[in-house]
Design an enzyme around this catalytic site. Structure first.
Site, mmCIF file in Angstrom:
data_model
loop_
_atom_site.group_PDB
_atom_site.id
_atom_site.type_symbol
_atom_site.label_atom_id
_atom_site.label_comp_id
_atom_site.label_asym_id
_atom_site.label_seq_id
_atom_site.Cartn_x
_atom_site.Cartn_y
_atom_site.Cartn_z
ATOM 1 N N ASP A 1 0.743 -1.217 0.042
ATOM 2 C CA ASP A 1 0.007 0.023 -0.082
ATOM 3 C C ASP A 1 0.964 1.222 0.045
ATOM 4 O O ASP A 1 0.350 2.701 -0.025
ATOM 5 C CB ASP A 1 -0.853 0.036 1.195
ATOM 6 N N HIS A 2 2.213 1.011 -0.135
ATOM 7 C CA HIS A 2 3.016 2.417 -0.202
ATOM 8 C C HIS A 2 3.066 3.091 -1.340
ATOM 9 O O HIS A 2 3.371 4.396 -1.181
ATOM 10 C CB HIS A 2 4.560 1.714 -0.020
ATOM 11 N N VAL B 1 0.506 4.678 -2.315
ATOM 12 C CA VAL B 1 -0.239 6.009 -1.944
ATOM 13 C C VAL B 1 0.416 6.950 -1.305
ATOM 14 O O VAL B 1 0.359 8.094 -1.555
ATOM 15 C CB VAL B 1 -1.733 5.622 -1.394
ATOM 16 N N SER B 2 1.315 6.457 -0.110
ATOM 17 C CA SER B 2 1.908 7.398 0.649
ATOM 18 C C SER B 2 3.140 7.800 -0.120
ATOM 19 O O SER B 2 3.423 9.242 0.273
ATOM 20 C CB SER B 2 2.399 6.744 2.067
ATOM 21 N N TYR C 1 -0.281 1.980 15.671
ATOM 22 C CA TYR C 1 1.291 2.514 16.151
ATOM 23 C C TYR C 1 1.159 3.596 16.863
ATOM 24 O O TYR C 1 0.365 4.481 16.758
ATOM 25 C CB TYR C 1 2.021 2.896 15.076
ATOM 26 N N ARG D 1 2.340 6.783 17.475
ATOM 27 C CA ARG D 1 3.218 7.901 16.223
ATOM 28 C C ARG D 1 2.401 8.918 16.332
ATOM 29 O O ARG D 1 1.257 9.173 16.185
ATOM 30 C CB ARG D 1 3.017 7.074 15.049
ATOM 31 N N LYS E 1 -1.441 -5.440 13.806
ATOM 32 C CA LYS E 1 -0.212 -5.154 13.399
ATOM 33 C C LYS E 1 0.422 -3.784 13.984
ATOM 34 O O LYS E 1 -0.278 -2.904 14.083
ATOM 35 C CB LYS E 1 -0.149 -4.969 11.963
ATOM 36 N N GLY F 1 10.058 -5.136 9.262
ATOM 37 C CA GLY F 1 10.996 -5.970 9.062
ATOM 38 C C GLY F 1 12.325 -5.425 9.633
ATOM 39 O O GLY F 1 13.567 -5.608 9.377
ATOM 40 N N ARG G 1 8.644 -3.045 2.510
ATOM 41 C CA ARG G 1 9.449 -2.499 1.834
ATOM 42 C C ARG G 1 10.607 -3.087 1.580
ATOM 43 O O ARG G 1 11.471 -3.284 0.475
ATOM 44 C CB ARG G 1 9.701 -1.144 2.493
#
Length: 270
Positions: A27-28, A30-31, A147, A149, A178, A204, A230
């Site tokens: 999904d990265h 989009v960001s 998270y 954050r 997650k 990771g 990633r």
């Protein structure tokens, strides 16, 4: 758990049927922007599938570009949250899809991102609660990517904060949570013990730590699996990286052959 649509979908999310999970988020895009060429996207999903991942995580539009034949064993998780790195607040996640859309797409689960401690925490919690209610109506498993954050978080890996995030997921009706690996990694066991949900560790780890060491730390602490994106899609050999991680997550590498930190399977991810 009685036989329901949600129970069946949850059981299918663990490809080996052992209650452990290897999710590969894609999904990265989009960001951050494109992670692979348009022509290369089906090949990336094929590598992830052949490597033995339990599920791939994508946004709804990208899900339509996956050839159905690639999802006969690897499951489809549709991500409902988004923000971009060009926005005024990268921690402010908003909903860009709903559960009914994901049912029509054939998704096996949906995921929602929540940043605890962000300026928009209240709205994100409200969204999570609403999606959880919709998931109950539609029999859809819900994964929370949650998270510590934001500007109010001094150390996002502090065990107490990670445990709090996991607890929120359980209280608001999530099925799998997650989150980040607590630091030091040995204290992740406290987080897992506090959670009635399966805990999957994200990211990771840093490039200075081998994926084998990261995965082993998480599973040794009692985590139910990994979500690595990633370090898979930036590798020159995504299939080999996924295969090595799948062996660790589902126990074959831990009880059978070990994968050295310097092995070619993981070298491309470092």
């Amino acid at each position: 758990m009685p036989l329901t649509g949600k129970a069946l979908r949850l059981a299918r999310l663990s490809r080996a049927g052992d209650g452990r999970y290897l999710f590969i988020p894609l999904d990265h895009s989009v960001s951050d922007g494109p992670i692979v060429s348009a022509a290369g996207f089906p090949d990336l999903v094929m590598d992830i599938t052949k490597g033995g991942a339990d599920a791939v995580v994508v946004h709804k539009g990208r899900a339509r570009l996956i050839p159905p034949a690639l999802l006969t064993e690897t499951r489809l998780v549709v991500h409902l949250s988004a923000s971009t790195n060009a926005g005024p607040d990268v921690d402010a996640k908003v909903l860009v899809g709903d559960v009914e859309e994901c049912v029509r797409l054939g998704a096996d689960a949906v995921s929602v991102h929540v940043n605890i401690g962000s300026d928009t925490e209240a709205a994100q919690l409200s969204d999570l609660g609403a999606v959880a209610a919709a998931c109950e109506r539609w029999g859809m498993p819900l994964i929370a990517m949650i998270y510590p954050r934001g500007p109010r978080v001094d150390d996002p890996t502090r065990p107490e904060l990670v445990a709090h995030a996991v607890s929120i997921a359980a209280d608001l009706g999530v099925d799998i949570v997650k989150t980040v690996l607590a630091a030091p990694p040995g204290r992740m066991a406290e987080v897992v013990e506090s959670s009635p949900l399966p805990v999957v560790v994200a990211g990771g780890g840093s490039a200075e730590v081998s994926l084998e060491a990261f995965a082993t730390s998480a599973l040794s602490a009692g985590c139910a699996g990994l979500a690595v994106g990633r370090r898979v899609f930036t590798s020159p050999s995504p299939k080999n990286v996924v295969q090595s991680l799948a062996e660790i997550v589902h126990g074959r590498a831990l009880v059978g052959r070990s994968v050295p930190s310097s092995s070619p399977e993981l070298a491309g991810a470092l």
